[in-house]
Scaffold this active site. Structure first.
Site, short mmCIF file in Angstrom:
data_model
loop_
_atom_site.label_atom_id
_atom_site.label_comp_id
_atom_site.label_asym_id
_atom_site.label_seq_id
_atom_site.Cartn_x
_atom_site.Cartn_y
_atom_site.Cartn_z
N GLU A 163 -8.14 12.61 12.28
CA GLU A 163 -7.35 11.44 12.68
C GLU A 163 -6.47 11.73 13.88
O GLU A 163 -5.52 12.54 13.80
CB GLU A 163 -6.50 10.94 11.51
CG GLU A 163 -5.82 9.61 11.81
CD GLU A 163 -5.61 8.76 10.57
OE1 GLU A 163 -5.07 7.65 10.70
OE2 GLU A 163 -6.00 9.19 9.47
N LYS A 183 0.85 -1.19 0.00
CA LYS A 183 0.00 0.00 0.00
C LYS A 183 0.89 1.23 0.00
O LYS A 183 1.93 1.26 0.66
CB LYS A 183 -0.91 0.02 1.23
CG LYS A 183 -1.71 1.32 1.39
CD LYS A 183 -2.46 1.37 2.72
CE LYS A 183 -3.11 2.73 2.93
NZ LYS A 183 -3.82 2.85 4.22
#
Length: 418
Positions: free
Chosen positions: A220, A175
């Protein structure tokens, strides 16, 4: 540093105050100031007692631990979370690839609000002045703001996404989180307070931040340490949301069923859990994510909690967790290499830890997302950033759309979008 006469120690005093109203109204137009606010709670700071510029959060943690040991603190709210002397900081995403320096600031004045308590902390060299600072100067929104595509236009960025997908399908990396940068210019210097105010109004459930010209509102939370408990909110996997034209529940169901987004999220959760585990005697990692709604997007979210080593500060934990797969990729060193080779920009402090740590080691560190950096040498220009996690199932057009959705909060704050 400000030292008491005849002493090598600092003096901090914390007093309870009446409700000061919105904290951001005390931020001055000029001079050092910072903010870290969510749902109206948090802190703003004014002035600097000391400033430490570095490359790595762990070096800053060592420095702050030494400084904190020289602070004598008198408090009307002893032990209350977030009160007392603290340091506020912002760190680069990749210090080996950035011209930016990370910074940790010990503020002179702190005004805070949390759980029905209101306080002010001052570090002084003499008698304590118990009066609140003056309200900051009037905020003037920017005028004549224009936007350009930045160093990599969307179509070219889409080709980079396709190249990364090829690397992933060839098993060279699992990723990679790729980011875009766009530039906005104004006829007048940008006032970070104006941007912060608009973000606080539109996105109250995010952590709104302002440190050294870096301003934004991130959903976040990299790490919070409160006493012996650590919490990290992992976000990865995103779908855009237009409540006026789409059914939010249907979009949430689409996100929860998306193999691409679930895969991206699992990489991020695994990276945080693996990095946090050595510092915890017990951990809770939910088996499946929830869906976190924001006004413009939906995220897959997982809140990881752990019982932490009392000798490890929030800043040390942030250093250990960064960069996670949510902002870099996995394996970390390979993903960072791909970013350095293909992204074609310096992220600076975008996607790095931003937040605060107190003298007890408690604190909150978010990831500097959904934000922008006002240029120091030309405050009429701000660079805005947005990223997307690329995995084997990623499609360039969808990733471009995701970055556009993530740019929306800052475009709204600049008056470039409704």
């Amino acid at each position: 540093m400000i030292l008491e006469s005849g002493s090598n120690r600092l003096r901090a005093t914390t007093v309870a105050i009446d409700d000061p109203g919105p904290l951001q109204r005390f931020l001055p137009l000029t001079g050092p100031s910072t903010a870290f606010i969510r749902k109206g709670e948090g802190i703003i700071t004014i002035g600097e007692v000391e400033r430490f510029e570095t490359d790595y959060p762990d070096a800053a943690d060592v420095w702050w631990d030494e400084v904190a040991s020289y602070i004598d603190h008198d408090s009307e709210l002893p032990g209350a979370y977030g009160t007392g002397p603290l340091a506020v900081g912002s760190f680069t995403f990749d210090p080996d690839a950035s011209e930016e320096r990370s910074v940790l600031i010990v503020p002179k004045v702190i005004i805070g609000r949390r759980a029905g308590q209101f306080w002010m902390t001052k570090l002084t060299g003499g008698r304590m002045d118990y009066e609140l600072p003056d309200v900051g100067e009037a905020i003037v929104p920017p005028t004549g703001v224009t936007l350009d595509d930045g160093p990599v236009p969307p179509a070219e960025w889409g080709r980079i996404v396709a190249e990364v997908v090829g690397l992933i399908r060839a098993d060279e990396v699992s990723k990679v989180v790729l980011a875009r940068k766009v530039r906005a210019r104004s006829e007048t210097p940008f006032d970070a307070r104006a941007i912060l105010n608009r973000l606080l109004h539109r996105y109250p459930t995010t952590w709104a931040y302002m440190v050294d010209g870096l301003v934004g509102a991130t959903p976040e939370l990299l790490i919070r340490r409160q006493g012996g408990l650590a919490t990290s909110r992992v976000l990865a996997g995103t779908i855009s949301l237009d409540p006026d034209h789409t059914d939010p529940l249907a979009r949430a169901a689409d996100l929860a069923r998306s193999h691409k987004d679930i895969s991206e999220h699992e990489f991020a959760v695994e990276s945080i859990a693996r990095a946090l585990e050595p510092f915890c005697s017990a951990m809770n990692v939910p088996e499946s994510p929830s869906v976190l709604p924001l006004p413009n997007v939906l995220h897959l979210a997982t809140d990881i909690t752990g019982v932490t080593d009392p000798d490890t500060s929030a800043l040390a934990l942030a250093a250990a967790l960064h960069p996670s797969a949510a902002v870099c990729g996995t394996p970390t060193f390979l993903a960072r290499e791909v970013i350095g080779e293909l992204e074609s920009m310096d992220r600076g402090r975008y996607a790095g830890p931003i937040g605060w740590v107190d003298a007890r080691g408690d604190g909150e560190w978010a990831l500097a997302l959904r934000g922008g950096q006002i240029l120091r040498d030309d405050p009429r220009e701000i660079h805005l950033f947005a990223g997307a996690g690329v995995v084997a199932d990623s499609e360039p057009e969808a990733e471009i759309a995701e970055t556009n959705a993530k740019l929306l909060p800052m475009l709204q704050a600049l008056g470039l979008s409704d």
